[in-house]
Design an enzyme around this catalytic site. Structure first.
Site, PDB file in Angstrom:
ATOM      1  N   TYR A  90      -1.946   0.532  10.798  1.00 63.63           N
ATOM      2  CA  TYR A  90      -1.923   0.065   9.418  1.00 63.63           C
ATOM      3  C   TYR A  90      -0.587   0.397   8.732  1.00 63.63           C
ATOM      4  CZ  TYR A  90      -3.460  -0.569   4.558  1.00 63.63           C
ATOM      5  OH  TYR A  90      -3.570  -0.970   3.249  1.00 63.63           O
ATOM      6  N   SER A 115       0.875  -1.181   0.000  1.00 61.89           N
ATOM      7  CA  SER A 115       0.000   0.000   0.000  1.00 61.89           C
ATOM      8  C   SER A 115       0.903   1.218   0.000  1.00 61.89           C
ATOM      9  CB  SER A 115      -0.838   0.011   1.285  1.00 61.89           C
ATOM     10  OG  SER A 115      -1.436   1.284   1.493  1.00 61.89           O
TER      11      SER A 115
HETATM   12  C1  8X3 Z   1      -4.837   1.927   1.345  1.00 60.99           C
HETATM   13  C2  8X3 Z   1      -4.307   3.094   0.640  1.00 60.99           C
HETATM   14  O1  8X3 Z   1      -4.717   5.547   0.048  1.00 60.99           O
HETATM   15  O2  8X3 Z   1      -6.688   4.210   0.580  1.00 60.99           O
HETATM   16  O3  8X3 Z   1      -3.946   0.846   1.330  1.00 60.99           O
HETATM   17  O4  8X3 Z   1      -5.129   4.868   2.338  1.00 60.99           O
HETATM   18  S1  8X3 Z   1      -5.248   4.502   0.903  1.00 60.99           S
END
Ligand code: 8X3
Length: 269
Positions: free
Chosen positions: A168, A155
């Protein structure tokens, strides 16, 4: 509980192993974790379209069975937070060309001071230890098959730290470092490693993060066009169809209107 879980599904594992072992010798095999929805589901479809036999793993059995039937793949129950479930899954894979570590996700948005250990534990279990268990279980097979590829869906949270996201972002950083470390540790072996770090993708991701609160989840994508699961799946397909000597190390992909985790352009309603 772990032992019961794997014992319950032992017939599935035996059947899967036999089916995979009986595939034509030139059929390439892929494993996709977290395949019952979102990026995992779309990736399974894309890899099947490219000719892979895809083994789809996830907890939600009904959705998995339907997907496997649609793509003529193999469904196998998988809970990446459960060591025994991972071990039974991995033991059922006799040969493997592509592993897509997709299972994972976020829970909550809270400051460090308000952090919920339960949410942190879930995020570290699914994103970090889940990936660790799957690579440890499947690397020997990927190497032995002679032309392997590990794609880990991290991510932009694996690259940036942002307020109220530390559970996260720390888990995604750890997952990414695990993946990048393997790129070095397996240097010289016939395995490639690609990290894909997406920004906003409209999947169940935000619904899970906000514990089923649809209004909060929709607000994440307010006023912009987020990516869809297929956008990321097509990138996995591109990576998996490069020749064996080409290693795409890291791909960062965001919607045009997203600059970073905390900054996006949104049209006013
Ligand atoms: C999620 C990325 O930009 O939606 O992994 O936070 S974001």
């Amino acid at each position: 509980m772990s032992t019961a879980h794997s014992a319950d599904h032992s017939a599935d594992h035996t059947a899967a192993r036999e089916r995979l072992a009986a595939l034509p010798a030139d059929t390439r095999v892929a494993v996709v974790t977290g395949a019952s929805s979102g990026i995992g589901e779309a990736t399974a479809r894309e890899l099947a379209r490219l000719g892979f036999h895809v083994v789809v793993g996830a907890r939600r059995r009904n959705r998995l069975d339907a997907l496997a039937a649609e793509i003529d793949g193999t469904a196998l129950p998988l809970d990446v937070t459960d060591e025994a479930s991972c071990a039974a899954f991995c033991a059922a894979i006799p040969r493997l060309h592509v592993l897509v570590n997709n299972a994972g996700g976020a829970k909550g948005t809270t400051s460090v001071m308000d952090a919920s250990e339960e949410q942190w534990r879930w995020m570290w279990e699914t994103n970090v230890l889940g990936t660790l268990r799957m690579v440890r279980g499947l690397m020997p097979t990927l190497v032995e098959t002679g032309d392997g590829l590990v794609v880990t869906i991290t991510s932009i949270a694996a690259i940036e730290a942002y307020d109220n996201g530390s559970g996260y972002t720390s888990a995604k950083h750890a997952q990414a470092v695990l993946h990048r470390t393997m790129r070095g540790e397996f240097l010289g072996q016939p395995v490639r490693f690609t990290e894909i770090a997406p920004g906003m993708v409209d999947t169940e991701f935000s619904l899970v993060r906000f514990d089923g609160d649809a209004a909060k989840a929709e607000n994440v994508y307010r006023g912009l066009t987020p990516m869809v699961a297929e956008d990321v799946a097509e990138i996995v397909g591109f990576v998996a169809s490069r020749p064996s000597h080409v290693n795409l190390d890291q791909i960062v992909v965001k919607p045009r209107d997203q600059h970073s985790a905390m900054r996006a352009h949104r049209a006013e309603a």
